[in-house]
Motif scaffolding. Structure first.
Motif, PDB file in Angstrom:
ATOM      1  N   UNK A 114     -14.403  -8.115  43.031  1.00 48.51           N
ATOM      2  CA  UNK A 114     -13.608  -7.294  43.945  1.00 48.51           C
ATOM      3  C   UNK A 114     -12.156  -7.384  43.503  1.00 48.51           C
ATOM      4  N   UNK A 115     -11.545  -6.234  43.300  1.00 52.59           N
ATOM      5  CA  UNK A 115     -10.148  -6.183  42.862  1.00 52.59           C
ATOM      6  C   UNK A 115      -9.353  -5.273  43.795  1.00 52.59           C
ATOM      7  N   UNK A 116      -8.041  -5.481  43.808  1.00 53.67           N
ATOM      8  CA  UNK A 116      -7.135  -4.604  44.527  1.00 53.67           C
ATOM      9  C   UNK A 116      -6.508  -3.691  43.487  1.00 53.67           C
ATOM     10  N   UNK A 117      -6.821  -2.397  43.551  1.00 52.88           N
ATOM     11  CA  UNK A 117      -6.297  -1.420  42.598  1.00 52.88           C
ATOM     12  C   UNK A 117      -5.480  -0.404  43.385  1.00 52.88           C
ATOM     13  N   UNK A 118      -4.187  -0.435  43.166  1.00 52.99           N
ATOM     14  CA  UNK A 118      -3.265   0.495  43.852  1.00 52.99           C
ATOM     15  C   UNK A 118      -3.449   0.441  45.365  1.00 52.99           C
ATOM     16  N   UNK A 119      -3.625  -0.767  45.900  1.00 54.79           N
ATOM     17  CA  UNK A 119      -3.746  -0.945  47.340  1.00 54.79           C
ATOM     18  C   UNK A 119      -5.130  -0.673  47.902  1.00 54.79           C
ATOM     19  N   UNK A 120      -6.097  -0.399  47.043  1.00 56.93           N
ATOM     20  CA  UNK A 120      -7.457  -0.125  47.490  1.00 56.93           C
ATOM     21  C   UNK A 120      -8.392  -1.193  46.936  1.00 56.93           C
ATOM     22  N   UNK A 121      -9.332  -1.666  47.763  1.00 52.31           N
ATOM     23  CA  UNK A 121     -10.309  -2.667  47.320  1.00 52.31           C
ATOM     24  C   UNK A 121     -11.444  -1.964  46.600  1.00 52.31           C
ATOM     25  N   UNK A 122     -11.715  -2.387  45.356  1.00 49.15           N
ATOM     26  CA  UNK A 122     -12.788  -1.786  44.562  1.00 49.15           C
ATOM     27  C   UNK A 122     -13.599  -2.865  43.882  1.00 49.15           C
ATOM     28  N   UNK A 123     -14.871  -2.567  43.668  1.00 49.53           N
ATOM     29  CA  UNK A 123     -15.745  -3.450  42.905  1.00 49.53           C
ATOM     30  C   UNK A 123     -15.810  -2.885  41.501  1.00 49.53           C
ATOM     31  N   UNK A 171     -16.714  -4.009  37.116  1.00 53.25           N
ATOM     32  CA  UNK A 171     -17.303  -4.967  36.195  1.00 53.25           C
ATOM     33  C   UNK A 171     -16.177  -5.828  35.629  1.00 53.25           C
ATOM     34  N   UNK A 172     -16.455  -7.114  35.456  1.00 52.52           N
ATOM     35  CA  UNK A 172     -15.456  -8.064  34.990  1.00 52.52           C
ATOM     36  C   UNK A 172     -15.173  -7.854  33.508  1.00 52.52           C
ATOM     37  N   UNK A 173     -13.932  -8.038  33.133  1.00 51.89           N
ATOM     38  CA  UNK A 173     -13.536  -7.937  31.727  1.00 51.89           C
ATOM     39  C   UNK A 173     -12.949  -6.570  31.431  1.00 51.89           C
ATOM     40  N   UNK A 174     -11.877  -6.540  30.672  1.00 50.10           N
ATOM     41  CA  UNK A 174     -11.165  -5.301  30.379  1.00 50.10           C
ATOM     42  C   UNK A 174     -12.065  -4.279  29.692  1.00 50.10           C
ATOM     43  N   UNK A 175     -12.939  -4.725  28.805  1.00 49.68           N
ATOM     44  CA  UNK A 175     -13.822  -3.801  28.099  1.00 49.68           C
ATOM     45  C   UNK A 175     -14.842  -3.146  29.003  1.00 49.68           C
ATOM     46  N   UNK A 176     -15.079  -3.716  30.164  1.00 52.00           N
ATOM     47  CA  UNK A 176     -16.090  -3.184  31.070  1.00 52.00           C
ATOM     48  C   UNK A 176     -15.513  -2.208  32.094  1.00 52.00           C
ATOM     49  N   UNK A 177     -14.208  -2.021  32.093  1.00 49.59           N
ATOM     50  CA  UNK A 177     -13.596  -1.152  33.103  1.00 49.59           C
ATOM     51  C   UNK A 177     -13.944   0.303  32.804  1.00 49.59           C
ATOM     52  N   UNK A 178     -14.544   0.950  33.775  1.00 50.44           N
ATOM     53  CA  UNK A 178     -14.873   2.371  33.712  1.00 50.44           C
ATOM     54  C   UNK A 178     -14.434   2.945  35.055  1.00 50.44           C
ATOM     55  N   UNK A 179     -13.296   3.610  35.068  1.00 50.71           N
ATOM     56  CA  UNK A 179     -12.730   4.059  36.331  1.00 50.71           C
ATOM     57  C   UNK A 179     -13.600   5.098  37.024  1.00 50.71           C
ATOM     58  N   UNK A 180     -14.578   5.672  36.337  1.00 51.82           N
ATOM     59  CA  UNK A 180     -15.503   6.602  36.969  1.00 51.82           C
ATOM     60  C   UNK A 180     -16.595   5.895  37.738  1.00 51.82           C
ATOM     61  N   UNK A 181     -16.759   4.588  37.512  1.00 51.19           N
ATOM     62  CA  UNK A 181     -17.839   3.849  38.149  1.00 51.19           C
ATOM     63  C   UNK A 181     -17.354   2.750  39.087  1.00 51.19           C
ATOM     64  N   UNK A 182     -16.122   2.819  39.530  1.00 45.12           N
ATOM     65  CA  UNK A 182     -15.633   1.851  40.495  1.00 45.12           C
ATOM     66  C   UNK A 182     -16.192   2.207  41.867  1.00 45.12           C
ATOM     67  N   UNK A 183     -16.432   1.206  42.673  1.00 45.70           N
ATOM     68  CA  UNK A 183     -16.919   1.418  44.030  1.00 45.70           C
ATOM     69  C   UNK A 183     -15.830   0.975  44.987  1.00 45.70           C
ATOM     70  N   UNK A 184     -15.344   1.913  45.772  1.00 48.90           N
ATOM     71  CA  UNK A 184     -14.274   1.644  46.720  1.00 48.90           C
ATOM     72  C   UNK A 184     -14.859   1.124  48.024  1.00 48.90           C
TER      73      UNK A 184
END
Length: 88
Positions: A9-18, A20-33
């Protein structure tokens, strides 16, 4: 319920999103708010948690009736299972 490994769980621009861990796994189309209470549930649940104990804890944190908390927790967990971020 068991959370899928590697999700955090991360805070991205004031919104809580789930995500995948690790920079290589970040896919902004697959974040769950998550809203505030869903984020609270994610943070307080682990594979040893049961719905009754989570509902009791949620009632202590928020102004909600136990039966409503149980119903809502079950619904959120089912959505997480459908989304593939948790296992039943």
């Amino acid at each position: 319920m068991k959370k899928k490994d590697g999700l955090v769980l991360r805070d991205v621009c004031g919104e809580k999103v789930i995500v995948a861990e690790g920079l290589g796994a970040v896919d902004f189309g697959n974040m769950i708010s998550l809203n505030e209470t869903a984020a609270w549930l994610w943070e307080h649940s682990d594979e040893n948690s049961d719905i009754n104990s989570l509902a009791e804890a949620m009632c202590n944190e928020y102004d909600v009736e136990p039966e409503v908390a149980k119903r809502d927790i079950e619904a959120v967990i089912n959505e997480w299972i459908k989304a593939g971020i948790a296992e039943g």
